[in-house]
Design a protein around this motif. Structure first.
Motif, PDB file in Angstrom:
ATOM      1  N   ARG A  15       6.187  -9.780  19.392  1.00 58.16           N
ATOM      2  CA  ARG A  15       5.502  -8.274  19.567  1.00 58.16           C
ATOM      3  C   ARG A  15       5.138  -7.507  17.977  1.00 58.16           C
ATOM      4  N   LEU A  16       6.416  -7.919  17.864  1.00 58.40           N
ATOM      5  CA  LEU A  16       5.386  -7.128  15.921  1.00 58.40           C
ATOM      6  C   LEU A  16       4.736  -8.331  15.414  1.00 58.40           C
ATOM      7  N   ASP A  17       5.465  -9.677  15.437  1.00 65.06           N
ATOM      8  CA  ASP A  17       4.451 -11.001  14.368  1.00 65.06           C
ATOM      9  C   ASP A  17       3.022 -11.024  14.851  1.00 65.06           C
ATOM     10  N   TRP A  18       2.986 -11.527  16.115  1.00 67.10           N
ATOM     11  CA  TRP A  18       1.469 -10.850  16.952  1.00 67.10           C
ATOM     12  C   TRP A  18       1.036 -10.412  17.183  1.00 67.10           C
ATOM     13  N   GLU A  19       1.154  -8.882  17.492  1.00 66.16           N
ATOM     14  CA  GLU A  19       0.216  -7.560  17.823  1.00 66.16           C
ATOM     15  C   GLU A  19       0.356  -6.925  16.728  1.00 66.16           C
ATOM     16  N   ALA A  20       1.131  -6.453  16.704  1.00 62.94           N
ATOM     17  CA  ALA A  20       1.876  -5.195  15.257  1.00 62.94           C
ATOM     18  C   ALA A  20       1.752  -5.848  13.952  1.00 62.94           C
ATOM     19  N   GLY A  21       1.166  -6.715  13.452  1.00 62.27           N
ATOM     20  CA  GLY A  21       1.460  -7.186  12.031  1.00 62.27           C
ATOM     21  C   GLY A  21       1.008  -5.994  10.750  1.00 62.27           C
ATOM     22  N   ALA A  22      -0.326  -5.920  12.142  1.00 63.53           N
ATOM     23  CA  ALA A  22      -1.632  -5.554  10.921  1.00 63.53           C
ATOM     24  C   ALA A  22      -1.151  -3.957  10.733  1.00 63.53           C
ATOM     25  N   ILE A  23      -0.841  -3.196  12.117  1.00 61.64           N
ATOM     26  CA  ILE A  23       0.342  -2.100  11.643  1.00 61.64           C
ATOM     27  C   ILE A  23       1.301  -1.952  10.930  1.00 61.64           C
ATOM     28  N   PHE A  24       2.220  -2.370  11.192  1.00 63.55           N
ATOM     29  CA  PHE A  24       3.432  -2.425  10.743  1.00 63.55           C
ATOM     30  C   PHE A  24       3.643  -3.404   9.542  1.00 63.55           C
ATOM     31  N   ARG A  25       2.420  -2.877   8.715  1.00 65.25           N
ATOM     32  CA  ARG A  25       3.222  -4.210   7.242  1.00 65.25           C
ATOM     33  C   ARG A  25       3.612  -2.560   6.128  1.00 65.25           C
ATOM     34  N   PRO A  26       3.634  -3.360   5.092  1.00 63.76           N
ATOM     35  CA  PRO A  26       4.294  -2.784   3.570  1.00 63.76           C
ATOM     36  C   PRO A  26       3.406  -0.913   3.524  1.00 63.76           C
ATOM     37  N   ILE A  27       4.718   0.159   3.850  1.00 63.38           N
ATOM     38  CA  ILE A  27       3.946   1.243   3.256  1.00 63.38           C
ATOM     39  C   ILE A  27       3.874   1.311   1.195  1.00 63.38           C
ATOM     40  N   ARG A  28       2.453   1.714   1.052  1.00 66.40           N
ATOM     41  CA  ARG A  28       2.204   1.078  -0.495  1.00 66.40           C
ATOM     42  C   ARG A  28       2.363   2.466  -1.452  1.00 66.40           C
ATOM     43  N   THR A  29       2.015   3.764  -0.256  1.00 60.43           N
ATOM     44  CA  THR A  29       1.819   5.659  -1.267  1.00 60.43           C
ATOM     45  C   THR A  29       2.678   5.683  -0.900  1.00 60.43           C
ATOM     46  N   GLY A  30       3.056   6.888  -1.493  1.00 61.03           N
ATOM     47  CA  GLY A  30       4.558   7.777  -1.681  1.00 61.03           C
ATOM     48  C   GLY A  30       4.567   9.178  -0.857  1.00 61.03           C
ATOM     49  N   ASN A  31       3.774   8.424   0.456  1.00 62.93           N
ATOM     50  CA  ASN A  31       4.185   9.580   1.786  1.00 62.93           C
ATOM     51  C   ASN A  31       5.181   8.675   2.581  1.00 62.93           C
ATOM     52  N   ALA A  32       5.507   8.593   2.729  1.00 67.99           N
ATOM     53  CA  ALA A  32       6.116   7.086   3.009  1.00 67.99           C
ATOM     54  C   ALA A  32       6.582   8.036   4.548  1.00 67.99           C
ATOM     55  N   PHE A  33       7.073   8.976   4.735  1.00 66.11           N
ATOM     56  CA  PHE A  33       7.424   9.232   6.350  1.00 66.11           C
ATOM     57  C   PHE A  33       6.078   9.553   6.700  1.00 66.11           C
ATOM     58  N   GLU A  34       4.747   9.640   6.744  1.00 67.00           N
ATOM     59  CA  GLU A  34       3.712  10.696   7.384  1.00 67.00           C
ATOM     60  C   GLU A  34       3.257   9.577   7.266  1.00 67.00           C
ATOM     61  N   GLU A  35       3.260   8.892   6.503  1.00 62.99           N
ATOM     62  CA  GLU A  35       2.399   7.400   6.766  1.00 62.99           C
ATOM     63  C   GLU A  35       3.195   6.429   8.117  1.00 62.99           C
ATOM     64  N   THR A  36       4.651   6.659   7.887  1.00 68.22           N
ATOM     65  CA  THR A  36       5.761   6.344   8.558  1.00 68.22           C
ATOM     66  C   THR A  36       4.707   6.506  11.058  1.00 68.22           C
ATOM     67  N   VAL A  37       4.891   7.815  10.559  1.00 70.06           N
ATOM     68  CA  VAL A  37       4.259   8.507  11.397  1.00 70.06           C
ATOM     69  C   VAL A  37       2.826   7.874  11.844  1.00 70.06           C
ATOM     70  N   GLU A  38       2.401   7.992  11.353  1.00 70.65           N
ATOM     71  CA  GLU A  38       1.147   7.642  11.652  1.00 70.65           C
ATOM     72  C   GLU A  38       1.613   5.975  12.453  1.00 70.65           C
ATOM     73  N   ARG A  39       2.002   5.214  11.690  1.00 70.60           N
ATOM     74  CA  ARG A  39       1.717   3.711  12.103  1.00 70.60           C
ATOM     75  C   ARG A  39       2.173   3.316  13.537  1.00 70.60           C
ATOM     76  N   LEU A  40       4.052   4.493  13.464  1.00 72.16           N
ATOM     77  CA  LEU A  40       3.958   4.043  15.115  1.00 72.16           C
ATOM     78  C   LEU A  40       3.002   5.076  16.101  1.00 72.16           C
ATOM     79  N   LEU A  41       2.481   5.621  16.014  1.00 65.87           N
ATOM     80  CA  LEU A  41       1.550   6.263  16.697  1.00 65.87           C
ATOM     81  C   LEU A  41      -0.027   5.784  17.154  1.00 65.87           C
ATOM     82  N   GLN A  42      -0.228   4.549  16.076  1.00 67.24           N
ATOM     83  CA  GLN A  42      -1.159   3.643  16.190  1.00 67.24           C
ATOM     84  C   GLN A  42      -0.787   2.665  17.023  1.00 67.24           C
ATOM     85  N   ALA A  43       0.489   2.039  16.785  1.00 67.30           N
ATOM     86  CA  ALA A  43       1.350   1.303  17.162  1.00 67.30           C
ATOM     87  C   ALA A  43       1.694   1.679  19.059  1.00 67.30           C
TER      88      ALA A  43
END
Length: 253
Positions: A15-43
């Protein structure tokens, strides 16, 4: 680790490799917590992980997102407080999705449009350009047997979807096509475009004739992609997205 657990881990990795690769990519901003929440909600909201599904192991998610385990755990606690996930202990424990989409509602649709302001047509055009191009690109790539089976599985899953899961499984189907392009940048852009319209699409009432029509279009898209017919994939996707846009505008009229 027993066989059942091995199978679950394999499915999570797929599931990570096939479907969530575009969502669970490395976070590049300084807002790691907020963007982690956003990515999880996207998935979750896009149906990559649906109700009852177990999220991948913390170590895998943290590594994919490029965040610390503590940041990930804090994000998961936040989603648990919002009733989107729940933690279960024990041999078959983990973090499981509990989020369920609200019932479609035209009033919600109009509120979502107001939130977009004057950006609706821009969002629809952007989505069409990206997804039509992705379908054509996927059709022109040599696909492996595993990739072909994965796309067919997403179509079969969508055809059998109950009404309450249809929108999420529809997103999962379209994201599968995006992943087949082999372009992480394009897949990420399509993910963002779908999230931009997600509340609008989810608020459209479920119409039996529309679902039947969409199913025919989805099959035409898959048939063209698997046949290596780039022009056919483009035409089928254009027709499908135009129908969705027309339905959306109709409910807003």
């Amino acid at each position: 680790m027993d066989v059942d657990v091995d199978v679950d881990v394999t499915r999570e990795q797929a599931r990570l490799d096939w479907e969530a690769g575009a969502i669970f990519r490395p976070i590049r901003t300084g807002n790691a917590f907020e963007e982690t929440v956003e990515r999880l909600l996207q998935a979750i909201k896009l149906g990559v992980f649906g109700p009852g599904d177990r999220l991948p192991a913390e170590r895998d998610l943290a590594a994919r997102l490029g965040v610390s385990r503590e940041t990930l755990r804090e994000a998961l606690r936040t989603l648990q407080q919002a009733d989107c996930v729940e933690a279960r202990r024990g041999r078959y424990g983990g973090t499981f999705v509990t989020y369920r989409m609200p019932e479609p509602d035209v009033a919600d649709l109009r509120r979502a449009v107001r939130d977009l302001g004057g950006e609706l047509e821009d969002a629809l055009t952007y989505r069409q350009v990206l997804e039509v191009g992705a379908a054509e690109a996927a059709a022109r790539r040599p696909l492996t047997a595993e990739q072909r089976a994965h796309l067919q599985e997403r179509l079969t899953e969508l055809d059998a979807a109950p009404a309450e899961q249809y929108r999420q499984l529809d997103s999962r189907f379209h994201l599968a096509i995006a992943e087949l392009t082999g372009s992480p940048a394009l897949a990420a852009a399509i993910t963002g475009a779908r999230m931009r319209l997600n509340d609008l699409l989810n608020a459209i009432p479920m119409l039996e004739r529309n679902i039947e029509h969409a199913a025919e279009q989805h099959r035409a898209m898959v048939r063209a992609i698997l046949d290596g017919d780039g022009d056919g994939a483009r035409r089928a996707t254009e027709e499908h997205l135009a129908a969705t846009a027309s339905l959306l505008r109709g409910f807003l009229a």
